[in-house]
Design a protein around this motif. Structure first.
Motif, PDB file in Angstrom:
ATOM      1  N   SER A 141      -0.954   2.658   2.892  1.00 14.36           N
ATOM      2  CA  SER A 141      -0.377   1.461   3.519  1.00 14.36           C
ATOM      3  C   SER A 141      -1.158   1.013   4.754  1.00 14.36           C
ATOM      4  CB  SER A 141       1.118   1.603   3.848  1.00 14.36           C
ATOM      5  OG  SER A 141       1.326   2.458   4.963  1.00 14.36           O
ATOM      6  N   SER A 142      -2.209   1.743   5.128  1.00 17.70           N
ATOM      7  CA  SER A 142      -3.137   1.229   6.150  1.00 17.70           C
ATOM      8  C   SER A 142      -4.238   0.452   5.425  1.00 17.70           C
ATOM      9  CB  SER A 142      -3.733   2.383   6.968  1.00 17.70           C
ATOM     10  OG  SER A 142      -4.511   3.231   6.155  1.00 17.70           O
ATOM     11  N   ILE A 143      -5.066  -0.284   6.172  1.00 18.81           N
ATOM     12  CA  ILE A 143      -6.183  -0.949   5.503  1.00 18.81           C
ATOM     13  C   ILE A 143      -7.513  -0.352   5.937  1.00 18.81           C
ATOM     14  CG2 ILE A 143      -5.369  -3.136   4.530  1.00 18.81           C
ATOM     15  CD1 ILE A 143      -5.698  -4.460   7.132  1.00 18.81           C
ATOM     16  N   HIS A 144      -8.433  -0.337   4.982  1.00 19.80           N
ATOM     17  CA  HIS A 144      -9.718   0.337   5.138  1.00 19.80           C
ATOM     18  C   HIS A 144     -10.700  -0.585   5.855  1.00 19.80           C
ATOM     19  CE1 HIS A 144     -13.406   2.424   4.283  1.00 19.80           C
ATOM     20  NE2 HIS A 144     -12.808   3.344   3.553  1.00 19.80           N
ATOM     21  N   GLY A 145     -11.240  -0.105   6.973  1.00 20.13           N
ATOM     22  CA  GLY A 145     -12.149  -0.917   7.775  1.00 20.13           C
ATOM     23  C   GLY A 145     -13.497  -1.169   7.136  1.00 20.13           C
ATOM     24  N   GLY A 146     -13.779  -0.517   6.016  1.00 23.49           N
ATOM     25  CA  GLY A 146     -15.041  -0.766   5.328  1.00 23.49           C
ATOM     26  C   GLY A 146     -14.917  -1.796   4.221  1.00 23.49           C
ATOM     27  N   GLN A 178       1.037  12.872  -4.867  1.00 17.00           N
ATOM     28  CA  GLN A 178       0.758  11.478  -4.525  1.00 17.00           C
ATOM     29  C   GLN A 178      -0.720  11.199  -4.789  1.00 17.00           C
ATOM     30  OE1 GLN A 178       0.068  10.075  -0.405  1.00 17.00           O
ATOM     31  NE2 GLN A 178       1.993   8.972  -0.682  1.00 17.00           N
ATOM     32  N   ILE A 179      -0.968  10.186  -5.613  1.00 18.14           N
ATOM     33  CA  ILE A 179      -2.339   9.721  -5.806  1.00 18.14           C
ATOM     34  C   ILE A 179      -2.466   8.432  -5.008  1.00 18.14           C
ATOM     35  CG2 ILE A 179      -4.037   8.868  -7.485  1.00 18.14           C
ATOM     36  CD1 ILE A 179      -2.454  10.459  -9.618  1.00 18.14           C
ATOM     37  N   SER A 180      -3.496   8.333  -4.184  1.00 18.69           N
ATOM     38  CA  SER A 180      -3.696   7.055  -3.505  1.00 18.69           C
ATOM     39  C   SER A 180      -5.144   6.592  -3.627  1.00 18.69           C
ATOM     40  CB  SER A 180      -3.281   7.137  -2.027  1.00 18.69           C
ATOM     41  OG  SER A 180      -4.012   8.141  -1.358  1.00 18.69           O
ATOM     42  N   PHE A 181      -5.309   5.296  -3.773  1.00 18.27           N
ATOM     43  CA  PHE A 181      -6.626   4.677  -3.722  1.00 18.27           C
ATOM     44  C   PHE A 181      -7.058   4.740  -2.264  1.00 18.27           C
ATOM     45  CE2 PHE A 181      -8.841   0.470  -3.022  1.00 18.27           C
ATOM     46  CZ  PHE A 181     -10.045   0.861  -3.595  1.00 18.27           C
ATOM     47  N   SER A 182      -8.284   5.225  -2.020  1.00 18.13           N
ATOM     48  CA  SER A 182      -8.688   5.480  -0.640  1.00 18.13           C
ATOM     49  C   SER A 182      -9.071   4.208   0.116  1.00 18.13           C
ATOM     50  CB  SER A 182      -9.867   6.447  -0.626  1.00 18.13           C
ATOM     51  OG  SER A 182     -11.005   5.796  -1.155  1.00 18.13           O
ATOM     52  N   GLY A 183      -9.106   3.075  -0.584  1.00 16.99           N
ATOM     53  CA  GLY A 183      -9.426   1.813   0.080  1.00 16.99           C
ATOM     54  C   GLY A 183     -10.858   1.374  -0.141  1.00 16.99           C
ATOM     55  N   ARG A 184     -11.650   2.254  -0.776  1.00 13.72           N
ATOM     56  CA  ARG A 184     -13.024   1.866  -0.973  1.00 13.72           C
ATOM     57  C   ARG A 184     -13.567   2.326  -2.333  1.00 13.72           C
ATOM     58  NH1 ARG A 184     -17.281   3.132   3.710  1.00 13.72           N
ATOM     59  NH2 ARG A 184     -18.371   1.141   3.686  1.00 13.72           N
ATOM     60  N   ARG A 185     -13.900   3.605  -2.426  1.00 14.30           N
ATOM     61  CA  ARG A 185     -14.603   4.050  -3.624  1.00 14.30           C
ATOM     62  C   ARG A 185     -13.902   5.148  -4.385  1.00 14.30           C
ATOM     63  NH1 ARG A 185     -19.434   3.714  -0.149  1.00 14.30           N
ATOM     64  NH2 ARG A 185     -18.952   5.820   0.522  1.00 14.30           N
ATOM     65  N   GLY A 186     -12.728   5.558  -3.970  1.00  9.69           N
ATOM     66  CA  GLY A 186     -12.174   6.714  -4.662  1.00  9.69           C
ATOM     67  C   GLY A 186     -10.686   6.892  -4.480  1.00  9.69           C
ATOM     68  N   TYR A 194      -2.417  -8.112  10.462  1.00 11.37           N
ATOM     69  CA  TYR A 194      -1.835  -7.406   9.316  1.00 11.37           C
ATOM     70  C   TYR A 194      -0.777  -6.421   9.801  1.00 11.37           C
ATOM     71  CZ  TYR A 194      -1.154  -3.901   5.726  1.00 11.37           C
ATOM     72  OH  TYR A 194      -0.567  -3.019   4.863  1.00 11.37           O
ATOM     73  N   TYR A 195      -1.142  -5.614  10.810  1.00 10.80           N
ATOM     74  CA  TYR A 195      -0.218  -4.567  11.271  1.00 10.80           C
ATOM     75  C   TYR A 195       0.975  -5.135  12.029  1.00 10.80           C
ATOM     76  CZ  TYR A 195      -3.485  -1.022   9.683  1.00 10.80           C
ATOM     77  OH  TYR A 195      -4.272  -0.238   8.896  1.00 10.80           O
ATOM     78  N   ALA A 196       0.838  -6.378  12.523  1.00 12.72           N
ATOM     79  CA  ALA A 196       1.957  -6.994  13.241  1.00 12.72           C
ATOM     80  C   ALA A 196       3.181  -7.125  12.334  1.00 12.72           C
ATOM     81  CB  ALA A 196       1.541  -8.355  13.789  1.00 12.72           C
ATOM     82  N   LYS A 197       2.952  -7.336  11.017  1.00 16.61           N
ATOM     83  CA  LYS A 197       4.111  -7.451  10.125  1.00 16.61           C
ATOM     84  C   LYS A 197       4.052  -6.506   8.942  1.00 16.61           C
ATOM     85  CE  LYS A 197       2.000 -11.805   9.215  1.00 16.61           C
ATOM     86  NZ  LYS A 197       1.585 -13.026   9.498  1.00 16.61           N
ATOM     87  N   ALA A 198       3.219  -5.500   9.020  1.00 16.95           N
ATOM     88  CA  ALA A 198       3.074  -4.601   7.874  1.00 16.95           C
ATOM     89  C   ALA A 198       4.300  -3.711   7.714  1.00 16.95           C
ATOM     90  CB  ALA A 198       1.837  -3.734   8.050  1.00 16.95           C
ATOM     91  N   ARG A 199       4.569  -3.333   6.466  1.00 12.52           N
ATOM     92  CA  ARG A 199       5.582  -2.307   6.216  1.00 12.52           C
ATOM     93  C   ARG A 199       4.822  -1.035   5.857  1.00 12.52           C
ATOM     94  NH1 ARG A 199      10.504  -4.634   2.812  1.00 12.52           N
ATOM     95  NH2 ARG A 199      11.391  -2.749   3.734  1.00 12.52           N
ATOM     96  N   LEU A 200       4.727  -0.157   6.810  1.00 17.56           N
ATOM     97  CA  LEU A 200       3.943   1.060   6.608  1.00 17.56           C
ATOM     98  C   LEU A 200       4.809   2.158   5.986  1.00 17.56           C
ATOM     99  CD1 LEU A 200       1.838   1.183   9.906  1.00 17.56           C
ATOM    100  CD2 LEU A 200       1.340   0.017   7.748  1.00 17.56           C
TER     101      LEU A 200
END
Ligand SMILES: [Zn+2]
Ligand SMILES: [Zn+2]
Length: 399
Positions: free
Chosen positions: A321-326, A172-180, A16-22
């Motif tokens: 723009s990162s991904i959540h490991g959970g 900035q509001i961001s979805f945390s990648g899991r629950r909030g 994912y990070y090899a071609k991600a646009r962060l």
């Protein structure tokens, strides 16, 4: 989660990070970065980068379970100890987590299980009742708890703007990648607040340290009994209004049995009549119990947030723009909270099929595809779903 599953997930994240646009945080060169590696318990901290491409390269090499950056701006972000970093400004940040909002759906989707004995049960538990080894906790989310979290974000913004009068230009509001959700305010206006001042803001939002007498609460002696005779009048100011609002919503939920009856309520009749709270029927006995009611009501219907995230000077928060490991879901900047679909929009991994063995999973819907419930079965699932179940701790890669 076993070693081959970990290796698999790591490889997927690297790719994912090899071609991600962060997306770079504001003033990236002043931020401390932290990375969590899969299978490790502590974060690698004290890293600094001068541009986002360096972050991406580091992530593509390591495939981390999390990338986070400081709410502080530092003169020397990579120095240790913390004081040597010389912080000179802070974002005002809030963390709202569906996990801490007492919705009743949790009993349906959160559970523990023991991999050795193959027993499981609803809710949270530390040790297996049979073999006493550590159990796996599997926590899921559903539209009900995520909608509650959205509501809390709206309430938070309303308080910041409407009551505290912050003129926020850069929220900035961001979805945390899991629950909030995370809410960050980058404005310079709030950048100079000290940890203590941020603590005061948190207490104000959480309706802590309320003096009930100042908000119209009064006890009376009636027939030898102490009875709460009155509560706040709505017109008496922002806090009173907020108290009445959250208590109403909370008591409605208690009456509908969506929430368990708390120990401080001893109803002697209807809790609400024509939408208004009947204070004398609640059975509250002390000012402390009034405070308890207000805090519980706020946690349910107002704003439930983690005070440490806002107050801690050394805090790192997940980078959008990162991904959540959970979960394998994208930490997503949310432009339109109403439209944002946490089960769809953050699903960024491919749908290439892979085989997984699933111990147990409740029904989950991702990218409009219903998955499960599964129990002890090998399934060929799209990659995003396989990663979601492996990362949640309920499945392993096969082959
Ligand atoms: Zn066991
Ligand atoms: Zn739920």
């Amino acid at each position: 989660v076993n070693q081959s599953s970990l290796a698999f997930v790591r490889a997927v994240f690297r790719e994912y990070y090899a071609k991600a646009r962060l997306q770079a945080p504001p003033a990236i060169e002043t931020r401390e970065f932290g990375f969590l590696q899969f299978g490790e318990k502590s974060i690698i901290r004290h890293l600094s980068f001068s541009n986002i491409e360096q972050v991406r390269r580091f992530a593509a090499e390591n495939g981390p379970a999390s990338i986070s950056y400081s709410t502080a701006y530092y003169r020397y972000p990579d120095r240790q100890p913390m004081v040597a970093k010389e912080p000179y400004r802070f974002d005002l940040a809030f963390d709202i987590d569906a996990d801490h909002i007492p919705t009743k759906c949790k009993r349906q989707h959160d559970f523990w299980f023991c991999q050795i004995c193959d027993v499981r049960g609803p809710g949270v538990r530390k040790k297996c009742p049979v073999c006493h080894s550590e159990v796996v906790l599997a926590k899921f989310v559903c539209p009900e708890c995520m909608n509650a979290a959205k509501e809390h974000v709206r309430n938070l913004i309303d308080i910041l703007e409407g009551e505290l009068g912050l003129r926020m230009q850069q929220v900035q509001i961001s979805f945390s990648g899991r629950r909030g959700f995370h809410v960050r305010i980058f404005d310079e206006e709030v950048g100079g607040l000290t940890s203590e001042e941020r603590r005061e803001i948190v207490d104000y939002i959480l309706l802590k340290e309320i003096e009930p007498r100042r908000h119209g609460f009064a006890f009376e002696q009636r027939g030898g009994k102490r009875v709460l005779a009155s509560g706040p009048a709505v017109r008496e100011g922002a806090i009173s209004r907020r108290i009445v609002q959250v208590v109403k919503r909370y008591l409605e939920a208690v009456e509908k049995k969506a929430l368990a009856m708390p120990s401080f309520l001893r109803p002697s009749g209807a809790l609400l009549k024509e939408g208004e709270v009947v204070w004398e029927n609640l059975g509250l006995r002390t000012y402390d119990e009034i405070r308890q009611l207000i805090e519980c009501a706020n946690e349910y219907a107002g704003v439930s947030l983690d005070p440490m995230v806002t107050c801690d000077d050394a805090r790192l928060l997940r980078m959008p723009s990162s991904i959540h490991g959970g979960t394998g879901l994208l930490v997503t900047v949310v432009d339109d909270l109403d439209q944002f679909d946490p089960f769809n929009d953050p699903v960024v991994l491919s749908d290439d099929p892979v085989n997984v063995h699933i111990h147990y999973s409740p029904n989950v819907v991702l990218r409009d595809q219903p998955l499960g419930p599964f129990k002890h079965e090998v399934r060929r699932l799209p990659l995003f779903a396989a990663i979601y179940l492996i990362c949640t701790g309920v499945a392993e890669i096969v082959g």
